[in-house]
Design an enzyme around this catalytic site. Structure first.
Site: not given
Lengths: 553, 553
Positions: A68, A70, A91, A102, A270, A298, A378, A407
């Site tokens: 999100k 990204t 944030r 990770k 969140a 989230f 992705f 990305w």
């Protein structure tokens, strides 16, 4: 393939004074923290918010997240490519999860805010200041009891907990004050993670230093033996606590890899808190940018709902467009795919899982503002999967669904999405409130559960019932409710994915946060102090003799 | 009369880049933290220490302190007045006592380092980073046990404690890990104040980032069920912890009211830790200045002894002159005067009390370098008292004793002292070590007690005997000893003032600090987590709408 931290460290950043100058921040408003970070002196009473506001949220995520941030960063960079004056409001990452799982909170690949290592580590010290102020208050409370307890505080009814910005399950339940007469009063207690603290919420909701102090004064720290509330004002330490936060309240400015300005300030989770960056950061972004893009934590059931219902009334501005981020991976997970097999094409699972996206989109549409879906690509997504999803969004949900690939491509990977969002921002649309202050606490929660989560209602534990009674008796029913709930499901059970039907939300406790100005409803088995995994990310981190960092995602 | 914070806030500071430039710090070595604070990138392997080193210490203090920092700052400003290139090296204040007892750690009156509010509050975040790294390690240890305990760590023998930069007696002795299987392993534990942590000591003793990582790797965190030591390297988290301290290791530069450059870096307490600022800060001061003035905490029995015996071998430089700060007030207290009547002339008490000064001066003289006494004038001292003291120093102690009044007059109030110190620095003198690495632990401690404290020897508790046996068995007897002892007395009993005779020091425990490279000997009733007083300073602090601070001393 380069790691995020490698890409970040290779970035040729602009001096932060230059980034600030481009959007009209004057030199005397800037306090540099090194060459690429700054705190900004910003006064929202004279520097008005004029921009359009875009809120980025998502579906129920996988444990690794849906990228999100990204998307948010890429979208900002795309606005920049399109020569729009845009400022991000995000944030700050919490060190607890940074050392645990990770996956950073600063975007990824070529859509990152930088310097990512500094931002992910201590940044400008805001969380440390919150931790220190929080724990100084805790020490002052126990010290008051130790030295005669003039306020008659009942040690069994202290609600103020100590915090740490560490995932430390060992501190969830503790007994403190052991060791005899000179070492305090023995009592049961527990630590929260800093991002779940009321001071974090206050930092993010305060609109000025005086407002910060007002809110701190009001914070409830416990009850007397006579069951009367005791606040920070009773202890008379609001001045000292505000002093400890005098710099933390100033928004931090950094840049993306493509030099888009980004305010990064405050960072409540969140799931266990309200999940949005500071109002001051969003106001600054709205003042200095024609467009401000902010992200709530989230899925839309958590951060976005709280943004709409808790933040926007205090921000005095509603979003002009909501972007719901979806990924093929997370939808497959929501459709029943094994979490270890999300890299494998699975159209059946995807078809099962899209109901999750549907509920998020429809939930957000109830607020009346345009909703756009961003399909975050992705590398492992197949053409067929992406085509199916895009088709589903357009033809079934009847909203714009745009593939984004920031990305890999930065701002250039989000141009189409940016155009859709700009169009959406220009649509006239009226905001509809989900609930009113006057609604009872039960009604507020029921509205959230039925309209946003898709459930049937709420069920209170005995403890929650007692808490509710006390809150009503004290006259605080008009406050909004901040739901603490798992991020994985619309329900309070992390295992029920997709779009479950016929469920109730189980409220285990209600906590009165008078400084933040809301009531926290703890649901299911949610914990306000996370733990570390079997193989914490910390084990793989390193810094070499030249200061080169590895293992930080 | 203006308060310290008022004087500080009224000071027209020079931009820190200008302060840095005056002593030859290049722009690319500077990381600004706002306009008046900076971290300096300094490499002692290429930037050599050339200056003369002056160590400021004191007699046994009153609870309010003897103005040792005020003298240090005033002395620096006087060097400046005399056109000497001088740089200060001082410790950072800890927030625990700032919130507790009135009295800052940044000097006072017109001899202050500024901005005092920032320096006394979070400054550049070094202590926060240490706290975070310390507690991240603690969480990683307990997490290791929770997830299978491959290293076979015995939860009853964990020596690594959590810390906070708060005076919080309530956390001295705690039970953690309650709440069942998913919330850790129940065990007894306790918190220390951050300034007592081994990481603080390491930050102050490390000479480079690789050295920092080496030291962190070596830190002992506990023992296995088979009583074998377990270190950070066994957990493989030295990289992550070093990463968390990558900025904290850089010395901080600020200025005095009179614009004398001052490195302020690291801040272990001298009673419960080694009490000296970082070696890197002192090296930087020695590199950029012809004279470096550094201060060690509390009386010469604590900070200065540790500076001589622990710090200087690692600094590779001995002081060229030692300044012992004395006040009429503290000597009267040491001579039996009531602590509430120190403002009243009392020559009898003063005459009784000067033995305290004598023992401090003679203790320092054993190291072979010239000793100068600075009589720090307070407004309440009478002419007769000052004359008596000055005469005593010259004729009985036969050392230079100079009155200093920098609190009221800044550098101009310390010109005579500065001239004396400059003269002393030019005297040829050989350094004598108090003890050698090869001395047994008992011998090292006995030498400290008999030669510096004036006592007869040491006595070990049963617990200390067991610890000693273990340390010898593990082969760590060659390490120096860091005494943890009350600052009020040469003995381990805070009530025995003056220059007590015929006493032993009672060692309650020995702690192995392999990263710091010393053994901490806890003596008497010393505690590594202080408490707050009945009326903590925090109650009187405030910040108003314009950001004006009050109550911060």
């Amino acid at each position: 393939m380069k790691s995020d931290v490698e890409i970040s460290q290779e970035t040729v950043m602009e001096p932060i004074t230059k980034v600030a100058g481009k959007i009209g921040i004057s030199e005397d408003q800037i306090e540099q923290y090194g060459q690429y970070k700054a705190k900004i002196n910003f006064d929202p009473t004279t520097e008005k918010a004029n921009g359009k506001l875009i809120l980025v949220t998502s579906i129920n995520p996988t444990a690794a997240g849906e990228g999100k941030t990204t998307v948010t960063v890429g979208l900002g960079d795309a606005f920049n490519e399109l020569h729009k004056k845009v400022v991000l409001a995000l944030r700050e990452p919490s060190l607890g999860p940074v050392m645990g799982m990770k996956g950073g909170a600063t975007g990824g690949g070529y859509a990152q805010v930088v310097p990512m290592d500094d931002i992910n580590l201590h940044f400008t010290g805001d969380f440390d200041a919150l931790t220190e102020a929080n724990n100084t208050l805790a020490a002052l409370i126990d010290n008051h009891i130790q030295h005669g307890n003039q306020l008659n505080i009942d040690p069994r009814q202290i609600t103020w907990k100590r915090v740490m910005d560490v995932n430390d399950r060992e501190l969830r339940q503790v007994v403190i004050g052991l060791g005899g007469r000179t070492s305090g009063v023995p009592r049961q207690d527990g630590f929260d993670i800093t991002v779940a603290s009321e001071l974090m919420a206050i930092l993010c909701l305060a609109t000025s230093l005086p407002d910060l102090k007002q809110r701190i004064s009001r914070m409830l720290i416990g009850y007397t033996y006579g069951r009367q509330p005791v606040t920070v004002a009773d202890l008379h330490v609001q001045g000292a606590l505000t002093l400890l936060l005098k710099d933390a309240i100033k928004p931090n400015l950094v840049q993306t890899i493509e030099h888009t300005p980004a305010f990064i300030h405050g960072g409540p989770f969140a799931n266990i808190a309200h999940g949005c960056n500071s109002i001051l950061a969003t106001q600054a972004a709205l003042h200095f940018g024609d467009y401000a893009i902010t992200e709530a934590g989230f899925g839309s059931d958590l951060g976005a709902e709280k943004f709409m219902d808790i933040v926007t009334p205090r921000l005095n501005q509603r979003p002009d467009c909501v972007v719901v981020v979806a990924t093929v991976r997370a939808l497959k997970l929501n459709g029943g795919a094994d979490k270890h097999e999300l890299n494998i094409e699975n159209l059946d699972a995807l078809k099962q899982g899209v109901v999750n996206l549907k509920r998020h989109v429809e939930g957000m549409q109830q607020y009346g503002k345009p909703v756009v879906v961003a399909i975050n690509k992705f590398a492992t997504d197949t053409e067929d999967e992406l085509a199916y999803l895009q088709n589903y969004v357009s033809n079934d949900l009847k909203v714009t669904g745009t593939i984004i690939n920031s990305w890999a491509k930065g701002g250039k990977g989000a141009i189409d999405l940016a155009k859709d969002v700009i169009k959406a921002c220009d649509q006239p649309a009226e905001f509809h409130e989900l609930y009113n202050d006057e609604d009872s606490i039960e009604d507020k929660m029921t509205k959230i559960v039925t309209r946003i989560y898709g459930g049937d209602g709420i069920e209170f534990s005995a403890k929650a019932k007692t808490a509710l009674k006390r809150i009503k008796k004290l006259g605080y029913d008009q406050l909004p409710v901040c739901m603490a709930k798992t991020q994985y499901s619309f329900t309070d059970n992390a295992k029920l994915l997709g779009a479950p039907e016929n469920f109730k939300i189980h409220v285990s406790d209600l906590q009165l946060k008078l400084g933040a100005g809301f009531i926290v409803a703890l649901t299911g088995k949610i914990l306000t102090m996370p733990g570390l995994p079997t193989h914490p990310a910390a084990l793989d981190m390193d810094i070499d003799e030249q200061g080169r960092i590895s293992g930080l995602f």
